[in-house]
Design an enzyme around this catalytic site. Structure first.
Site, PDB file in Angstrom:
ATOM      1  N   THR A 159       0.308   8.814 -10.570  1.00  0.00           N
ATOM      2  CA  THR A 159       1.036   8.429  -9.372  1.00  0.00           C
ATOM      3  C   THR A 159       0.313   9.046  -8.180  1.00  0.00           C
ATOM      4  O   THR A 159      -0.358  10.067  -8.318  1.00  0.00           O
ATOM      5  CB  THR A 159       2.491   8.924  -9.459  1.00  0.00           C
ATOM      6  OG1 THR A 159       3.189   8.507  -8.275  1.00  0.00           O
ATOM      7  CG2 THR A 159       2.589  10.423  -9.539  1.00  0.00           C
ATOM      8  N   GLY A 160       0.418   8.407  -7.030  1.00  0.00           N
ATOM      9  CA  GLY A 160      -0.250   8.952  -5.843  1.00  0.00           C
ATOM     10  C   GLY A 160      -1.049   7.892  -5.113  1.00  0.00           C
ATOM     11  O   GLY A 160      -0.794   6.694  -5.268  1.00  0.00           O
TER      12      GLY A 160
ATOM     13  N   ARG B 149      -3.283  -6.127  -1.304  1.00  0.00           N
ATOM     14  CA  ARG B 149      -3.812  -4.838  -1.765  1.00  0.00           C
ATOM     15  C   ARG B 149      -3.289  -4.538  -3.175  1.00  0.00           C
ATOM     16  O   ARG B 149      -2.108  -4.665  -3.448  1.00  0.00           O
ATOM     17  CB  ARG B 149      -3.391  -3.735  -0.795  1.00  0.00           C
ATOM     18  CG  ARG B 149      -3.831  -2.316  -1.201  1.00  0.00           C
ATOM     19  CD  ARG B 149      -2.752  -1.579  -1.964  1.00  0.00           C
ATOM     20  NE  ARG B 149      -3.086  -0.164  -2.152  1.00  0.00           N
ATOM     21  CZ  ARG B 149      -2.420   0.644  -2.963  1.00  0.00           C
ATOM     22  NH1 ARG B 149      -1.394   0.193  -3.651  1.00  0.00           N
ATOM     23  NH2 ARG B 149      -2.768   1.907  -3.095  1.00  0.00           N
ATOM     24  N   VAL B 150      -4.179  -4.142  -4.064  1.00  0.00           N
ATOM     25  CA  VAL B 150      -3.767  -3.726  -5.407  1.00  0.00           C
ATOM     26  C   VAL B 150      -4.153  -2.264  -5.568  1.00  0.00           C
ATOM     27  O   VAL B 150      -5.267  -1.867  -5.203  1.00  0.00           O
ATOM     28  CB  VAL B 150      -4.454  -4.595  -6.488  1.00  0.00           C
ATOM     29  CG1 VAL B 150      -4.126  -4.077  -7.881  1.00  0.00           C
ATOM     30  CG2 VAL B 150      -4.010  -6.053  -6.343  1.00  0.00           C
ATOM     31  N   GLY B 151      -3.236  -1.456  -6.092  1.00  0.00           N
ATOM     32  CA  GLY B 151      -3.505  -0.023  -6.255  1.00  0.00           C
ATOM     33  C   GLY B 151      -4.069   0.303  -7.621  1.00  0.00           C
ATOM     34  O   GLY B 151      -4.589  -0.557  -8.341  1.00  0.00           O
ATOM     35  N   ASP B 152      -3.946   1.566  -7.979  1.00  0.00           N
ATOM     36  CA  ASP B 152      -4.494   2.044  -9.253  1.00  0.00           C
ATOM     37  C   ASP B 152      -3.651   1.607 -10.457  1.00  0.00           C
ATOM     38  O   ASP B 152      -4.166   1.489 -11.567  1.00  0.00           O
ATOM     39  CB  ASP B 152      -4.534   3.581  -9.254  1.00  0.00           C
ATOM     40  CG  ASP B 152      -3.124   4.150  -9.042  1.00  0.00           C
ATOM     41  OD1 ASP B 152      -2.554   3.903  -7.963  1.00  0.00           O
ATOM     42  OD2 ASP B 152      -2.587   4.799  -9.969  1.00  0.00           O
TER      43      ASP B 152
ATOM     44  N   THR C 181       5.602   5.435  -7.459  1.00  0.00           N
ATOM     45  CA  THR C 181       5.275   4.773  -8.709  1.00  0.00           C
ATOM     46  C   THR C 181       5.999   5.432  -9.870  1.00  0.00           C
ATOM     47  O   THR C 181       6.117   6.652  -9.902  1.00  0.00           O
ATOM     48  CB  THR C 181       3.758   4.920  -8.928  1.00  0.00           C
ATOM     49  OG1 THR C 181       3.096   4.155  -7.933  1.00  0.00           O
ATOM     50  CG2 THR C 181       3.327   4.467 -10.305  1.00  0.00           C
TER      51      THR C 181
HETATM   52  N1  ASP Z   1      -0.264   4.788  -7.023  1.00  0.00           N
HETATM   53  C1  ASP Z   1       0.456   3.778  -6.308  1.00  0.00           C
HETATM   54  C2  ASP Z   1      -0.489   2.884  -5.593  1.00  0.00           C
HETATM   55  O1  ASP Z   1      -1.407   3.382  -4.958  1.00  0.00           O
HETATM   56  C3  ASP Z   1       1.429   4.267  -5.301  1.00  0.00           C
HETATM   57  C4  ASP Z   1       2.001   5.598  -5.511  1.00  0.00           C
HETATM   58  O2  ASP Z   1       1.976   6.139  -6.619  1.00  0.00           O
HETATM   59  O3  ASP Z   1       2.526   6.142  -4.534  1.00  0.00           O
HETATM   60  O4  ASP Z   1      -0.279   1.697  -5.611  1.00  0.00           O
END
Ligand code: ASP
Length: 322
Positions: free
Chosen positions: A231-232, A208-211, A180
């Site tokens: 990020t993560g 799927r939706v992330g943060d 991200t």
């Molecule tokens: N945070 C992002 C998500 O979970 C992906 C990432 O940062 O690796 O969609």
């Protein structure tokens, strides 16, 4: 990510510096924190090196589903998009949601229809064939490891994303898996802003939706307090509302660096190591960052600096004078 090839590390560092320089150009011309943060993110969406825009990772179905968001500190303006397929710059679409609709978030087909109506550029032949070949390989490796289970069960049990190394299953937020991208900015009028964009996680379930597009989780920005992006692993970050936590902590003691560390400690307390990281800017332009992974690319520029500075590893200082 310690295993990044030298070529990739160079490309990665160049991409980070280029993004900060894009933000710098806006600020030097007297532009707003919002415009600067977006310019930095657009640069990374177009570069193909990071997990956003052109470089987005793919779902278990081999499709692209991107999430992005912006937040303006002056009025808590928020624009977000989720599950976007072919829009070239999802972060600009999220800004349009903020500026040109009565809503804060649009998703999937409705968001794409809005993008078309507003004349946003779409990517053709997306994802590119090279990305699909990479997807085939990751999918095959995950299938082999999760024999007898569905791909989604396998992904859940293995707890993350397939890395590029043949025998390794890992969630490496800034390694060859890309990650991200996000930017925070502070302008000469004291305004702050946050912008974030992502392809999500490799082999995620379609839908799927992330943060990243979720207020408080993937981003937060309030003038006189600060701005933060994360990020993560989205499934962990959203459950501690990590960016809202960063800004709450800055409001309580004023130190963005300490606030980022406290937020990552909270993340680690609930979900263990190797979950992600945050960056933040405080109410007077001070910077903070923290991670509990083995690296996170970061770049910064402030008025008076000749060139944007870059760092990647946890113990690494900025490569240019502050
Ligand atoms: N945070 C992002 C998500 O979970 C992906 C990432 O940062 O690796 O969609």
């Amino acid at each position: 990510m310690r295993g990044m090839t030298p070529e990739r590390e160079t490309r990665y560092r160049d991409g980070l510096r280029s993004a900060a320089s894009a933000g710098r150009a806006i600020l030097e011309a007297g532009g707003s924190a919002m415009d600067a943060a977006i310019a930095a993110v657009v640069d990374m969406e177009n570069g193909g090196t990071f997990n956003a825009g052109l470089g987005s990772c793919l779902t278990s179905a081999g499709t692209v589903e991107m999430d992005a968001a912006v937040m303006r500190g002056s009025d808590r303006g928020i624009g977000a998009v989720a599950s976007i397929t072919s829009v070239a710059n999802p972060v600009e679409l999220s800004r349009a949601v903020m500026d040109r609709t009565p809503h804060c978030m649009l998703a999937a087909d409705g968001a794409l229809a809005f993008a078309r109506e507003q004349g946003f550029a779409l990517r053709e032949n997306f994802p590119p064939p090279s990305r699909l070949a990479e997807w085939e390989g990751k999918r095959a490796r995950l299938k082999a490891r999760a024999a007898g289970k569905t791909l989604e069960q396998g992904l859940a049990e293995l707890g993350g994303v397939l890395g590029d190394q043949e025998d390794e299953v890992r969630h490496d937020p800034v390694g060859d898996d890309h990650d991200t991208v996000g930017a925070v900015a502070f302008d000469s009028a004291g305004g702050v802003a946050a912008a974030v964009s992502t392809g999500g996680i490799w082999l995620k379930m379609p839908g799927r939706v992330g943060d990243s597009p979720l207020p408080g989780a993937g981003f937060w920005a309030v003038d006189a307090a600060g701005a933060s992006v994360a990020t993560g692993t989205g499934e962990s970050l959203m459950r501690v509302m990590i960016c809202k936590h960063v800004i709450d902590r800055i409001e309580s003691h004023g130190d963005p660096e300490r606030a980022c560390q406290e937020a990552v400690e909270l993340l680690e307390k609930h979900f263990g190591p190797n979950q992600g990281g945050v960056i933040a800017v405080g109410p007077r332009g001070g910077l903070g960052w923290a991670i509990n992974t083995n690296g996170m690319g970061r770049s910064m520029w402030r008025g008076g600096m000749k060139d944007a500075a870059v760092a990647v590893w946890p113990d690494e200082d900025w490569d240019r004078a502050r």
